[in-house]
Motif scaffolding. Structure first.
Motif, PDB file in Angstrom:
ATOM      1  N   MET A  30      41.040  52.698  32.752  1.00 12.96           N
ATOM      2  CA  MET A  30      41.437  51.330  32.423  1.00 12.96           C
ATOM      3  C   MET A  30      42.625  50.914  33.297  1.00 12.96           C
ATOM      4  O   MET A  30      43.593  51.667  33.454  1.00 12.96           O
ATOM      5  CB  MET A  30      41.819  51.220  30.946  1.00 12.96           C
ATOM      6  N   GLN A  31      42.542  49.718  33.859  1.00 14.18           N
ATOM      7  CA  GLN A  31      43.596  49.193  34.722  1.00 14.18           C
ATOM      8  C   GLN A  31      43.958  47.780  34.261  1.00 14.18           C
ATOM      9  O   GLN A  31      43.119  47.060  33.729  1.00 14.18           O
ATOM     10  CB  GLN A  31      43.119  49.136  36.175  1.00 14.18           C
ATOM     11  N   TRP A  32      45.206  47.407  34.477  1.00 11.72           N
ATOM     12  CA  TRP A  32      45.637  46.063  34.118  1.00 11.72           C
ATOM     13  C   TRP A  32      46.473  45.504  35.267  1.00 11.72           C
ATOM     14  O   TRP A  32      47.125  46.225  36.003  1.00 11.72           O
ATOM     15  CB  TRP A  32      46.414  46.069  32.807  1.00 11.72           C
ATOM     16  N   ASP A  33      46.444  44.203  35.414  1.00  7.80           N
ATOM     17  CA  ASP A  33      47.083  43.538  36.551  1.00  7.80           C
ATOM     18  C   ASP A  33      48.573  43.374  36.283  1.00  7.80           C
ATOM     19  O   ASP A  33      49.008  42.409  35.660  1.00  7.80           O
ATOM     20  CB  ASP A  33      46.420  42.179  36.788  1.00  7.80           C
ATOM     21  N   PHE A  38      49.845  48.641  38.728  1.00 11.45           N
ATOM     22  CA  PHE A  38      48.585  48.540  39.454  1.00 11.45           C
ATOM     23  C   PHE A  38      48.691  47.316  40.347  1.00 11.45           C
ATOM     24  O   PHE A  38      49.254  46.298  39.931  1.00 11.45           O
ATOM     25  CB  PHE A  38      47.391  48.348  38.505  1.00 11.45           C
ATOM     26  N   ILE A  39      48.166  47.390  41.545  1.00 14.59           N
ATOM     27  CA  ILE A  39      48.155  46.230  42.439  1.00 14.59           C
ATOM     28  C   ILE A  39      46.699  45.904  42.732  1.00 14.59           C
ATOM     29  O   ILE A  39      46.011  46.631  43.449  1.00 14.59           O
ATOM     30  CB  ILE A  39      48.928  46.490  43.745  1.00 14.59           C
ATOM     31  N   MET A  40      46.228  44.818  42.151  1.00  7.73           N
ATOM     32  CA  MET A  40      44.806  44.469  42.204  1.00  7.73           C
ATOM     33  C   MET A  40      44.423  43.638  43.423  1.00  7.73           C
ATOM     34  O   MET A  40      43.254  43.584  43.806  1.00  7.73           O
ATOM     35  CB  MET A  40      44.420  43.688  40.930  1.00  7.73           C
ATOM     36  N   SER A  69      37.758  49.996  35.097  1.00 11.63           N
ATOM     37  CA  SER A  69      37.562  48.787  34.319  1.00 11.63           C
ATOM     38  C   SER A  69      38.867  48.012  34.268  1.00 11.63           C
ATOM     39  O   SER A  69      39.874  48.524  33.768  1.00 11.63           O
ATOM     40  CB  SER A  69      37.102  49.130  32.895  1.00 11.63           C
ATOM     41  N   GLU A  70      38.866  46.804  34.797  1.00 14.76           N
ATOM     42  CA  GLU A  70      40.060  45.957  34.745  1.00 14.76           C
ATOM     43  C   GLU A  70      40.130  45.286  33.381  1.00 14.76           C
ATOM     44  O   GLU A  70      39.138  44.716  32.905  1.00 14.76           O
ATOM     45  CB  GLU A  70      40.024  44.908  35.850  1.00 14.76           C
TER      46      GLU A  70
END
Length: 277
Positions: A30-33, A38-40, A69-70
């Motif tokens: 899991m990733q979040w902006d 995290f750098i999307m 998964s963002e």
């Protein structure tokens, strides 16, 4: 007929076991902006602190199928509460999260949240040393504080004490990018955050009057960051494997280099002693 039925049952059970095994060997990261965690997107895409941790895990856990998964932080928590086969590359191990996650060993250490403000304004608060959020709120009543999230034990207690959501001295801003744009335009005079946020936005926005970090007495000097997986038997097994990866000194060195990319020398020097413990 009985032989065929038994064979069919065996085949079905074998298929279920194969599917279960395949599921057990899949991790959704899991990733979040929230750059530079995290750098999307943008010129530094993929160079975030947790981008580096996740990359190391994917390389050194080849027996798992890795997908990304963002999501929002809220969604991360919802998936953990559902005990989905999800992990995130960095989370703070606090009592409130222990019911939701299994945590790894320390992946890396960072300076705690503090005050971020323009370097040119630093001289205006030197008389308030040692700094605390309450002293700055009281000592600079005309200054506006921009906040975009909660910041952890100590700082959050001060925000709630000052009824920050209805306080005229505090402005709630939806994104860290917007906060730093407001800092540059002097719509706010200071915000709260990590030192690596200041470095990232100084580079991204090409600021002339650099944003600097000052630590606060409201919280600890440093915090530890851990890989976290949903609190389930599956998550426990993944964390055991993650810990084996973190036992590798070369892996930890590369993770630390990813952290150092976004720290000023003074903050890197502060971390040297902590990392040696």
């Amino acid at each position: 007929m009985k032989v065929k039925s038994i064979s069919l049952i065996i085949a079905m059970l074998s298929g279920q076991i194969a599917l279960a095994t395949e599921s057990d060997k899949a991790i959704t990261w899991m990733q979040w902006d929230d750059p530079p965690i995290f750098i999307m997107e943008g010129p530094f895409k993929g160079q975030g602190l947790l981008d580096r941790v996740q990359e190391e895990m994917e390389i050194h856990l080849p027996n798992y199928k890795h997908t990304k998964s963002e999501a929002t932080v809220l969604r991360v928590l919802q998936e953990a509460e559902k005990k989905s086969p999800t992990c995130n590359a960095g989370w703070l191990e606090t009592p409130e999260w222990k019911d939701a996650f299994h945590f790894s060993k320390t992946a890396f250490v960072i300076p705690a949240n503090g005050i971020l403000l323009k370097e040119s304004k630093l001289k205006e608060i030197t008389s308030l040393k040692p700094y605390s959020l309450q002293k700055i709120l009281d000592g600079k009543p005309k200054w506006k504080l921009g906040v975009g999230r909660l910041y952890g034990e100590g700082i959050d207690a001060v925000l709630f004490k000052n009824n920050y959501q209805k306080n005229e001295k505090v402005i709630t801003v939806p994104t860290s990018l917007r906060i730093h744009q407001m800092l540059q335009s002097d719509r706010i005079q200071y915000t709260l955050g990590y030192p690596f946020e200041a470095t990232y936005y100084n580079e991204l926005l090409k600021t002339k009057d650099k944003v600097v970090y000052v630590d606060l007495t409201d919280n600890k000097d440093f915090v530890t960051v851990h890989v976290a997986c949903s609190k389930s038997p599956w998550g426990k097994k993944v964390i055991e494997d993650v810990n084996k990866v973190l036992d590798d000194a070369n892996v930890r060195k590369r993770i630390d280099q990813g952290v150092d990319r976004w720290l000023m020398k003074s903050d890197r020097d502060r971390l040297l002693k902590i990392r040696a413990i």
